[in-house]
Design an enzyme around this catalytic site. Structure first.
Site, short mmCIF file in Angstrom:
data_model
loop_
_atom_site.label_atom_id
_atom_site.label_comp_id
_atom_site.label_asym_id
_atom_site.label_seq_id
_atom_site.Cartn_x
_atom_site.Cartn_y
_atom_site.Cartn_z
CB CYS A 8 17.83 -2.30 5.89
SG CYS A 8 18.33 -2.93 4.28
CG HIS A 19 15.58 6.52 3.96
ND1 HIS A 19 16.06 5.42 3.28
CD2 HIS A 19 14.28 6.25 4.22
CE1 HIS A 19 15.09 4.52 3.15
NE2 HIS A 19 14.00 5.00 3.72
CG ASP A 67 10.61 5.78 5.48
OD1 ASP A 67 11.43 4.84 5.41
OD2 ASP A 67 10.21 6.40 4.47
NE ARG A 81 6.84 -1.01 1.69
CZ ARG A 81 7.98 -0.52 2.19
NH1 ARG A 81 7.97 0.22 3.27
NH2 ARG A 81 9.14 -0.80 1.63
NE ARG A 124 11.71 3.44 -2.50
CZ ARG A 124 12.94 3.05 -2.80
NH1 ARG A 124 13.57 3.54 -3.84
NH2 ARG A 124 13.57 2.18 -2.04
CB SER A 181 14.19 0.61 1.05
OG SER A 181 14.24 1.99 0.74
CE1 TYR A 190 2.97 -1.18 -3.38
CE2 TYR A 190 5.03 -0.02 -3.02
CZ TYR A 190 4.13 -0.99 -2.65
OH TYR A 190 4.36 -1.76 -1.55
CE LYS A 226 11.56 6.78 1.72
NZ LYS A 226 10.95 5.52 1.77
P1 GTP Z 1 11.30 0.82 4.44
O1 GTP Z 1 9.91 1.06 4.91
O2 GTP Z 1 11.36 0.16 3.10
O3 GTP Z 1 12.15 2.05 4.46
O4 GTP Z 1 11.94 -0.33 5.39
P2 GTP Z 1 12.44 -0.37 6.90
O5 GTP Z 1 13.87 0.08 6.95
O6 GTP Z 1 11.48 0.32 7.79
O7 GTP Z 1 12.48 -1.94 7.22
P3 GTP Z 1 11.58 -2.83 8.20
O8 GTP Z 1 11.73 -2.45 9.64
O9 GTP Z 1 10.21 -2.87 7.67
O10 GTP Z 1 12.27 -4.25 8.04
C1 GTP Z 1 12.38 -4.90 6.82
C2 GTP Z 1 12.71 -6.36 7.00
O11 GTP Z 1 13.87 -6.52 7.82
C3 GTP Z 1 11.59 -7.14 7.67
O12 GTP Z 1 11.44 -8.36 6.99
C4 GTP Z 1 12.11 -7.35 9.06
O13 GTP Z 1 11.58 -8.52 9.63
C5 GTP Z 1 13.62 -7.42 8.88
N1 GTP Z 1 14.33 -6.97 10.10
C6 GTP Z 1 14.12 -5.81 10.77
N2 GTP Z 1 14.91 -5.72 11.87
C7 GTP Z 1 15.65 -6.85 11.88
C8 GTP Z 1 16.67 -7.37 12.77
O14 GTP Z 1 17.03 -6.75 13.77
N3 GTP Z 1 17.22 -8.57 12.43
C9 GTP Z 1 16.82 -9.26 11.33
N4 GTP Z 1 17.41 -10.43 11.08
N5 GTP Z 1 15.86 -8.83 10.49
C10 GTP Z 1 15.29 -7.64 10.76
C1 SPV Z 2 11.21 2.72 1.02
O1 SPV Z 2 11.28 2.08 -0.03
O2 SPV Z 2 12.22 3.18 1.61
C2 SPV Z 2 9.89 2.95 1.66
C3 SPV Z 2 8.69 2.59 0.90
O3 SPV Z 2 9.83 3.49 2.75
S1 SPV Z 2 8.28 3.77 -0.29
O4 SPV Z 2 7.29 4.67 0.28
O5 SPV Z 2 7.72 3.05 -1.44
O6 SPV Z 2 9.45 4.54 -0.67
MN MN Z 3 11.94 3.98 3.54
#
Ligand code: GTP
Ligand code: SPV
Ligand code: MN
Length: 602
Positions: free
Chosen positions: A269, A245, A296, A386, A88, A267, A216, A225
């Site tokens: 996290c 979110h 999400d 992704r 983004r 994002s 993207y 979003k």
């Molecule tokens: P978006 O799709 O961008 O909104 O991201 P998201 O919030 O769904 O994040 P996602 O679950 O994909 O995690 C992103 C990163 O954080 C990955 O590299 C995970 O491995 C890491 N992660 C997720 N949960 C944990 C946790 O409990 N501990 C740690 N140390 N890392 C974590």
């Molecule tokens: C984020 O960035 O929070 C995502 C990926 O979930 S995107 O669809 O690119 O916004």
């Molecule tokens: Mn997201």
């Protein structure tokens, strides 16, 4: 493509299942867009398998998609985006409201006429020689009163393929749009994929989105979003609901009771990971289960009983690939074994998708750019690579995710990436405090957006990039849910990312996060002990189940402790942040910040 072909005045052919709509407002808009963008053909998407097969064949032929190993990953494809188009772009994302103050300091702003003029100049003739796809979609279960529809017009078949997975797309959505007569208008073109000719603009007062120059994720899949957060948050404000979110999950205890939790993390996290959590062994054996509703986005509104009811407006997951392994997220890994689109991952010698942290013993030979993999030149998979996959493929997908009424929410969780200061979990004392906890959220930036990674910034409710209006008004809206008859969820804050002096994470995270969720549910039921502090209630010693994990003294002190002096400084910074919004910031929130700052100073 079972096309009914007819000539239009600007000489585009019309194809696709529907070939048009019974709604004049939709036909007129499509005709106007075609007159501006001048495509060679117009394709009305019906969402059928035949349509998807034909589009996939087209994308394989022109190199937009590459087929992956059919034996190991049936029906799966790799897409390599333009190397300058991998995330983004917050600095190019605008909210165009009549009054600048309505967009707030949290958004880039342009006057609507100026925004339209800028965008229409870019769109002028941009689809010549290309097919323009008309995608009717529904965000949320097709028969849910909480769902909302939109139509995205795009010249990217990759966007069509992704929207087909991420939304309820095609004929049923078109039928609902024709019945309701209203829909969000999203116009998208990949343009030249030139970062200097790229903008994502929102016109919330007109329920309109215009996006140019990126193919993207959140820039291009306009249902996600742009619609489900920026436009929907604006609608939700005037209609009395929330577009957030947040992931949504269900936690089923050994007695068979399920509590639903919604959690906002910025994002990259941890939303997808928490939503698909697999309980630690002891919990599994005892009969605990975790159900995925969404990873999400969460739309919620008060039900007749005063509780908040939530739906996941999406139908698929657009999840971060790196770090996804059997150990970290086995449900995600199981989901993406077939019928998945991978974007910007590496590939192995036998043409399987690969990313850092996959930990399956394989090695990449080609990187995300399509070059021979050379570790000296960076990771094999882009950090924001992704997977796109239907939610139905997730082993933990909850049948309740399709319930048109949504699920009742017992707890709302806020959390960010905080290496220092913030303990593992604390509970807000009431709704107003909870809103402050969300408003004060801070997190280190990630690769999900272009720009520096690891910089701490305020990201209220994980909505900094996504709130379609002034944050001061957004906080007022949140506060307004606390009214007579409301049965509001308890609010918590978590931090899975606290680090020790050695720079390593102190909390094991992932499946073990269920321990924290269990404490929350017990708190909701009035069954677990806590220690009151000025920042909220922390788990009392022994109240959070640590059986089966070992934490050293440093970890225990930092995860469950509270550093008064450091929090006093944090609250001064929170106060300054709220003041950036001027007199629109609700006094109740400022009073709450002052109340806690006062307790900390005592
Ligand atoms: P978006 O799709 O961008 O909104 O991201 P998201 O919030 O769904 O994040 P996602 O679950 O994909 O995690 C992103 C990163 O954080 C990955 O590299 C995970 O491995 C890491 N992660 C997720 N949960 C944990 C946790 O409990 N501990 C740690 N140390 N890392 C974590
Ligand atoms: C984020 O960035 O929070 C995502 C990926 O979930 S995107 O669809 O690119 O916004
Ligand atoms: Mn997201």
């Amino acid at each position: 493509m079972n096309a009914s072909t007819q000539d239009l005045s600007f000489s585009a052919t019309v194809e696709g299942g529907a070939g048009g709509s019974r709604l004049p407002a939709l036909n007129d808009w499509v005709a106007q867009v075609a007159a501006l963008t001048r495509p060679a053909a117009i394709h009305w998407c019906d969402g059928s398998d035949a349509e998807n097969e034909a589009l996939t064949a087209r994308m394989l032929a022109d190199g937009t998609l590459h087929k992956l190993n059919e034996e190991t990953h049936p029906g799966s494809y790799l897409h390599r985006s333009h190397p300058d188009d991998v995330a983004r772009v917050e600095h190019l994302t605008f909210v165009c409201t009549t009054h600048h103050e309505d967009a707030g300091p949290n958004n880039n702003w342009m006057a609507p006429e100026e925004g339209h003029a800028e965008m229409d100049a870019l769109f002028d003739g941009c689809m010549q020689g290309r097919t323009m796809y008309v995608i009717p979609y529904c965000m949320g279960p097709i028969d849910s009163p909480l769902s909302r529809c939109g139509v995205e017009i795009t010249d990217s078949p990759y966007v069509v393929a992704n929207m087909r997975i991420m939304t309820r797309m095609g004929a049923p959505a078109l039928a609902r749009i024709e019945r309701e007569g209203t829909f969000v208008k999203g116009l998208h073109s990949i343009g030249e994929l030139d970062p200097n000719r790229r903008f994502i603009m929102h016109f919330p007062e007109e329920l309109t989105i215009k996006s140019y120059g990126s193919g993207y994720g959140g820039n291009a899949l306009l249902g996600k979003k742009c619609h489900a957060l920026r436009i929907a948050s604006h609608q939700a404000k005037s209609e009395g609901w929330l577009a957030e979110h947040m992931l949504i999950l269900g936690i089923e205890n050994p007695q068979g009771e399920t509590h639903y939790v919604a959690a906002a993390f910025p994002s990259a996290c941890g939303k997808t990971n928490l939503a698909m959590l697999i309980p630690p062994e002891g919990y599994r054996n005892a009969g605990w289960k975790v159900w995925t509703i969404g990873d999400d986005i969460c739309w919620m509104r008060p039900g007749a009983d005063g509780r908040l009811y939530a739906i996941n407006p999406e139908a698929g997951f657009f999840g971060v690939a790196p770090g996804t392994s059997r150990n970290s997220n086995a449900n995600a890994l199981a989901s993406i074994q077939s019928s998945t689109i991978f974007t910007n991952v590496g590939v192995t010698a036998d043409n399987q998708p690969w990313w850092e942290g996959l930990e399956n013993g394989q090695t990449p030979v080609i990187d995300w750019r399509g070059n021979p993999y050379d570790p000296a030149k960076g990771p094999a998979a882009h950090p924001n690579s992704r997977f796109t996959v239907s939610a139905k493929q997730c082993p933990s997908y909850s049948p309740m995710a399709e319930d048109p009424q949504g699920v009742p929410i017992s707890a709302i969780v806020f959390g960010g990436r905080r290496a220092s200061l913030v303990p593992l979990v604390f509970e807000a004392r009431d709704w107003t405090h909870g809103v402050l906890v969300g408003a004060a959220m801070g997190s280190e930036t990630t690769a999900a957006a272009t720009g520096a990674v690891g910089v701490m910034r305020r990201d209220p409710m994980a909505m900094k990039p996504f709130c379609g209006y002034n944050f001061a008004d957004y906080f007022s809206h949140w506060l307004s849910f606390d009214k007579e008859g409301a049965q509001l969820p308890k609010v918590f804050h978590v931090n899975w990312f606290r680090k020790g002096d050695n720079g390593k994470f102190l909390w094991p995270g992932f499946g073990d996060n269920l321990r924290v969720l269990e404490w929350m549910i017990q708190r909701v039921k009035g069954e677990a002990d806590a220690v009151e502090t000025p920042i909220g209630a922390l788990p009392a010693e022994g109240a959070l189940n640590l059986d089966g994990i070992t934490l050293d003294e440093e970890a225990k002190a930092k995860l469950f402790g509270f550093d008064r002096a450091a929090w006093e400084a944090e609250f001064a910074s929170i106060g300054e942040y709220l003041d950036e919004y001027g007199p629109r910031m609700p006094q109740a929130l400022k009073d709450e910040q002052q109340r806690i700052a006062g307790l900390l100073a005592d």
